[in-house]
Design an enzyme around this catalytic site. Sequence first.
Site, mmCIF file in Angstrom:
data_model
loop_
_atom_site.group_PDB
_atom_site.id
_atom_site.type_symbol
_atom_site.label_atom_id
_atom_site.label_comp_id
_atom_site.label_asym_id
_atom_site.label_seq_id
_atom_site.Cartn_x
_atom_site.Cartn_y
_atom_site.Cartn_z
ATOM 1 N N ASP A 40 -11.551 46.336 -21.208
ATOM 2 C CA ASP A 40 -12.688 45.555 -21.690
ATOM 3 C C ASP A 40 -13.997 46.314 -21.524
ATOM 4 O OD1 ASP A 40 -11.549 42.209 -20.741
ATOM 5 O OD2 ASP A 40 -10.962 43.564 -22.346
ATOM 6 N N LEU A 90 -20.008 34.652 -26.131
ATOM 7 C CA LEU A 90 -21.228 34.727 -25.336
ATOM 8 C C LEU A 90 -21.773 36.146 -25.330
ATOM 9 C CD1 LEU A 90 -20.181 32.657 -22.184
ATOM 10 C CD2 LEU A 90 -21.628 31.899 -24.069
ATOM 11 N N GLU A 121 -20.621 29.091 -13.538
ATOM 12 C CA GLU A 121 -19.172 28.916 -13.428
ATOM 13 C C GLU A 121 -18.481 30.263 -13.498
ATOM 14 O OE1 GLU A 121 -17.759 27.851 -17.896
ATOM 15 O OE2 GLU A 121 -19.276 26.511 -17.063
ATOM 16 N N LYS A 123 -16.256 33.148 -14.890
ATOM 17 C CA LYS A 123 -15.824 33.509 -16.248
ATOM 18 C C LYS A 123 -14.330 33.815 -16.193
ATOM 19 C CE LYS A 123 -16.854 36.533 -20.164
ATOM 20 N NZ LYS A 123 -15.441 36.958 -20.367
ATOM 21 N N GLU A 181 -10.327 27.107 -21.089
ATOM 22 C CA GLU A 181 -9.649 28.395 -20.990
ATOM 23 C C GLU A 181 -8.244 28.171 -20.449
ATOM 24 O OE1 GLU A 181 -10.768 32.721 -21.358
ATOM 25 O OE2 GLU A 181 -11.746 30.831 -21.862
ATOM 26 N N LYS A 299 -25.235 28.536 -17.983
ATOM 27 C CA LYS A 299 -25.619 27.710 -19.128
ATOM 28 C C LYS A 299 -26.830 26.868 -18.745
ATOM 29 C CE LYS A 299 -20.768 27.329 -20.516
ATOM 30 N NZ LYS A 299 -19.589 26.423 -20.608
#
Length: 389
Positions: A40, A90, A121, A123, A181, A299
């Site tokens: 990633d 995001l 939170e 991820k 998720e 958020k």
Amino acid sequence: MTISTPAIPAATVQRVQTLRETLREHNYAYYVLDDPRIPDSEYDRLMRELEQLEAQYPDLIRADSPTQRVGAEPLSEFIQVTHDVPMLSLGNVFNDEELTAFDQRTRERLAQTAAIDYIAEPKLDGLAVSLRYEAGELVRAATRGDGTVGEDITHNVRTISSVPLRLRGEHQPRLLEVRGEVIMPKAGFQQLNAHARQHQEKTFANPRNAAAGSLRQLDPRITATRPLDMYCYALGLVEGTDLIFTTHEQTLQQLAAWGLKINPEIKQVNGVQGCLDYYHTIGNKRNALAYDIDGVVYKVNRLAWQTDLGFVSRAPRWAIAHKFPAQEELSEILAVEFQVGRTGALTPVARLKPTLVAGVIVSNATLHNMDEVQRKDIRIGDTVIIRRA
């Protein structure tokens, strides 16, 4: 189609085109084939380079650029589902300075000088899924896909014990669409791979791949044997209820009241310092968590402010992902040497090109035994993915 703009250096035009083609290929491997070819962190670097070049030369921006869309096309074996509300990705920040800049932009757009409340939170490193309930009953589950069109995976999601087939509690809406998720916990992943090795079957590289592969089974009986879990983190759509929500925190509390699983690590924080404190706290307990995470999501808590902030083409302006330092990187095998253990057993060890992984320079990696070397066809000069456990 070849991009050509006289005022832009030809080398830049070619680099942008190469980046787009490379990212499209990796998008296909990651989202369509569930077979990532690079870490990633490497994908993020390529995407950021393309974003920077397009920001520097706006004339190069095209609607089909990877920076202008969310994901890739779904596989044709599954029925396609159009999301009523797009499932956007995001934006990312990678250090304290970038997070501070995000917070400053947010407050400026809202004309706020005081610190803003955020919901922070973990991820989760899994697969984004949408659940649709009608009259309290689960009627559809879908993958994110390209953000607008996903795949119907209802038959597989129904096998996940943490997903209620019917909502509970009061004030149930006529229509509820919720996002979350799907993950595979670490312990379940280890057990799944141990079973696969025992039966000489293909193992999964990591829990995310295992979760994605499990959800994309055509036979739900196979999915039912996989140790999947799901955490919900946002409302997509709600109709036909007398409830009024003013904050994101309230929506999460109501989802929990309806029987949906919410991550217990979610917390309201105040201002950028609150975000950073949370980031470091979660980072310190990361290895002790039952599931993989690769960062933190913040958020804006007030829903009216989320509406005021709106969206850019790829992501909401009111949320950001703060990524952890990469635990996977590319390296090169320089040599293979053998170590003699206390019992006299020989263990092959790869000598790697020194590579920074999660803040540590890695230059050696055990290859366990010659059977493993032969199975993976490991050779000097190979490019490999190294992962710090």
